[in-house]
Design an enzyme around this catalytic site. Structure first.
Site, PDB file in Angstrom:
ATOM      1  N   LYS A   1      -3.235  -2.455  26.643  1.00 48.02           N
ATOM      2  CA  LYS A   1      -4.607  -2.196  26.217  1.00 48.02           C
ATOM      3  C   LYS A   1      -5.363  -3.513  26.284  1.00 48.02           C
ATOM      4  CE  LYS A   1      -3.243   1.493  23.031  1.00 48.02           C
ATOM      5  NZ  LYS A   1      -3.185   1.925  21.606  1.00 48.02           N
TER       6      LYS A   1
ATOM      7  N   ARG B   1      -1.943  -9.724  21.038  1.00 48.14           N
ATOM      8  CA  ARG B   1      -1.422  -9.150  19.804  1.00 48.14           C
ATOM      9  C   ARG B   1       0.103  -9.158  19.871  1.00 48.14           C
ATOM     10  NH1 ARG B   1       0.155  -3.129  18.387  1.00 48.14           N
ATOM     11  NH2 ARG B   1       0.465  -3.339  16.141  1.00 48.14           N
TER      12      ARG B   1
ATOM     13  N   HIS C   1      -4.230   1.322   5.774  1.00 48.48           N
ATOM     14  CA  HIS C   1      -4.320   1.473   7.230  1.00 48.48           C
ATOM     15  C   HIS C   1      -3.471   2.694   7.580  1.00 48.48           C
ATOM     16  CE1 HIS C   1      -4.443  -0.127  11.485  1.00 48.48           C
ATOM     17  NE2 HIS C   1      -3.423   0.711  11.553  1.00 48.48           N
TER      18      HIS C   1
ATOM     19  N   GLY D   1      -2.882   5.511  10.088  1.00 54.31           N
ATOM     20  CA  GLY D   1      -3.033   6.119  11.397  1.00 54.31           C
ATOM     21  C   GLY D   1      -1.736   6.805  11.764  1.00 54.31           C
TER      22      GLY D   1
ATOM     23  N   ARG E   1       7.425   8.892  12.050  1.00 55.08           N
ATOM     24  CA  ARG E   1       8.397   8.054  11.337  1.00 55.08           C
ATOM     25  C   ARG E   1       8.671   8.600   9.942  1.00 55.08           C
ATOM     26  NH1 ARG E   1       4.930   3.008  12.947  1.00 55.08           N
ATOM     27  NH2 ARG E   1       5.747   2.469  15.001  1.00 55.08           N
TER      28      ARG E   1
ATOM     29  N   ASP F   1       0.130  14.872  15.180  1.00 55.53           N
ATOM     30  CA  ASP F   1      -1.314  14.673  15.087  1.00 55.53           C
ATOM     31  C   ASP F   1      -1.841  15.378  13.841  1.00 55.53           C
ATOM     32  OD1 ASP F   1      -4.194  14.930  15.471  1.00 55.53           O
ATOM     33  OD2 ASP F   1      -3.834  14.322  17.542  1.00 55.53           O
TER      34      ASP F   1
ATOM     35  N   ARG G   1      -4.708  16.289  13.094  1.00 57.30           N
ATOM     36  CA  ARG G   1      -5.673  17.358  13.382  1.00 57.30           C
ATOM     37  C   ARG G   1      -4.965  18.692  13.582  1.00 57.30           C
ATOM     38  NH1 ARG G   1      -8.532  13.753  17.958  1.00 57.30           N
ATOM     39  NH2 ARG G   1      -6.293  13.377  18.262  1.00 57.30           N
TER      40      ARG G   1
ATOM     41  N   GLY H   1      -6.834   5.526  12.246  1.00 59.73           N
ATOM     42  CA  GLY H   1      -7.140   6.822  12.823  1.00 59.73           C
ATOM     43  C   GLY H   1      -7.253   7.974  11.857  1.00 59.73           C
TER      44      GLY H   1
ATOM     45  N   GLU I   1      -9.845   7.026   8.683  1.00 64.17           N
ATOM     46  CA  GLU I   1     -11.233   6.867   9.118  1.00 64.17           C
ATOM     47  C   GLU I   1     -11.859   8.212   9.465  1.00 64.17           C
ATOM     48  OE1 GLU I   1     -11.972   4.011  12.225  1.00 64.17           O
ATOM     49  OE2 GLU I   1     -10.556   2.568  11.363  1.00 64.17           O
ATOM     50  N   ASN I   2     -11.014   9.186   9.832  1.00 65.64           N
ATOM     51  CA  ASN I   2     -11.553  10.397  10.459  1.00 65.64           C
ATOM     52  C   ASN I   2     -11.109  11.725   9.849  1.00 65.64           C
ATOM     53  OD1 ASN I   2     -12.851   8.908  12.689  1.00 65.64           O
ATOM     54  ND2 ASN I   2     -10.748   8.406  13.239  1.00 65.64           N
TER      55      ASN I   2
ATOM     56  N   GLU J   1      -9.246  -4.739  14.883  1.00 65.47           N
ATOM     57  CA  GLU J   1      -8.227  -5.751  15.134  1.00 65.47           C
ATOM     58  C   GLU J   1      -8.587  -6.627  16.325  1.00 65.47           C
ATOM     59  OE1 GLU J   1      -4.074  -3.694  14.142  1.00 65.47           O
ATOM     60  OE2 GLU J   1      -5.548  -2.272  14.932  1.00 65.47           O
TER      61      GLU J   1
END
Length: 415
Positions: A16, A105, A222, A224, A255, A297, A299, A345, A348-349, A401
């Site tokens: 990335k 990173r 954090h 996500g 995990r 996920d 969602r 992720g 935040e959403n 980040e």
């Protein structure tokens, strides 16, 4: 005057990237928010499926431009050249000589790094030594560093460590109750992860919400696909949920989070699987995916939860309960908390996941969540989501980040 900094996040099969144009004023500004005004994203993207004939390369530019192609990407060298060639062909830069620094990173810095560091031979050797602690990422970090160094030999590179922010923990916090010589010989201890994010969130929250308060305690969440929390006292991490590896702590997308160590030999005996095979399942087939049987996920799990799927309901309850457990633990460690910060992720959403998590500590901590604010604060929006009567404020702050990597790269290279 300005300079261009490339931020790189290399995985075992991906790269990335994000290229910033940073004005000189960014190095002089005092707060993160002020600094961010002088950083401008020139492009971003990802190289995926490295090592495959159907690799994917994507580059984006501000204004909605996006280009994607599928092609063989045999190794990270090819991936790096795809990125650098695209910078020229898509008109992001006229020459690669315009790039002034590269920030990498690095997931695992072990006990060696409490700050970002110049990516020189000594840094390289230490990361190489730490490969057994993070074989999936560390080798990729080094491979990608070599690829960029080969392509841009005169450009300074910086290693920005996910573990650095957590190096302020006391030994009583990071040590495990195992024979002490295992720590001495094999460096087995808690290192944590997501440190760059936790640092950004805690600094931003202090600057933006408590600019005149001398002592500030913040719990950063954090949450996500990978998830961790940190207890931050006066800008320093005193505790974090991930451990020797990112497997520990709260339940995550795939995990387990914290688990009784005796499950490993028991499951090996019951299933006939090797320790490595069970460990792989702990990392890749557990968490939300393992419990719901639907997806990693949130969602997908949320949609099934709202339809009354019993395993999705169980997954939701377990997931939010594990986060609430750490919220209570870190409140106890800090003595008082000035703010809880939600980010990454999921937090935040996903308003439902936030609401259910803080509902579990409502009675104990006096936290209330404003339903309207919670629903509206998502998709990159920052704001307070707690009610006016909440004893402790809860804020959503999108993490950044890459911004921290760019700022640290400029600082270490003295740009």
């Amino acid at each position: 005057m300005s300079f261009k900094i490339m931020c790189v996040n290399a995985g075992s099969s991906s790269i990335k990237f994000k290229l910033y144009d940073m004005e000189e004023e960014a190095t002089k500004a005092k707060t993160i928010k002020e600094k961010s005004k002088y950083l401008h994203v020139l492009c971003s993207g990802v190289v995926e499926r490295i090592g495959h004939d159907d690799g994917i390369f994507t580059i984006k530019k501000p204004g909605g431009f996006k280009k994607q192609e599928v092609l063989p990407i045999p190794d990270h060298d090819k991936g790096v050249h795809l990125v650098l060639d695209a910078l020229i062909s898509e008109g992001v830069v006229k020459s690669l000589d315009e790039i002034n620094g590269i920030g990498n990173r690095i997931v695992q810095g072990g006990k060696y790094f409490s700050d970002s560091a110049l990516f020189n031979q000594d840094t390289y050797d230490k990361i190489k030594e730490l490969v057994p602690l993070d074989p999936l990422h560390a080798e990729a970090h080094l491979t990608c560093f070599n690829a960029f160094k080969k392509a841009l030999p005169n450009v300074g590179e910086v290693a920005v460590f996910d573990t650095a922010f957590h190096q302020t923990m006391e030994p009583s916090e990071y040590m495990y109750a195992i024979p002490y010589e295992w720590y001495e010989k094999y460096a087995v201890r808690r290192y944590g992860a997501h440190g760059t994010s936790h640092k950004y969130l805690s600094e931003y929250a202090k600057e933006e919400y408590f600019p005149n308060k001398e002592h500030v305690n913040i719990v950063t969440c954090h949450i996500g696909s990978g998830a961790s929390l940190a207890a931050v006292k006066d800008g320093k991490c005193i505790a974090t949920s991930m451990g020797l590896t990112p497997l520990a702590g709260v339940m995550m997308g795939t995990r387990t989070g914290d688990i009784d160590p005796s499950c490993m030999p028991y499951l090996c005996h019951c299933t006939g699987l090797s320790a490595d095979q069970v460990y792989d399942i702990y990392n890749h087939k557990s968490g939300l995916l393992g419990i719901s049987g639907i997806s990693n996920d949130t969602r997908d799990v949320e949609a099934a939860y709202l339809k009354g799927d019993p395993r999705a309901i169980l997954a939701m309850e377990m997931y939010t309960s594990r986060i609430a457990d750490y919220i209570m633990m870190y409140y106890g460690k800090l003595g008082h908390v000035d703010m809880f910060v939600c980010s990454a992720g999921v937090f935040e959403n996903a308003p439902l996941f936030r609401a259910k998590t803080f509902a579990k500590v409502k009675e104990a901590l006096g936290i209330t969540i404003d339903e309207k604010k919670n629903e509206e604060t998502r998709l990159g929006k920052e704001g307070i989501i707690s009610g006016d009567d909440s004893r402790i404020p809860v804020a959503v702050i999108p993490t950044d980040e890459e911004l921290m990597i760019a700022l640290d790269t400029a600082r270490i290279l003295k740009l």
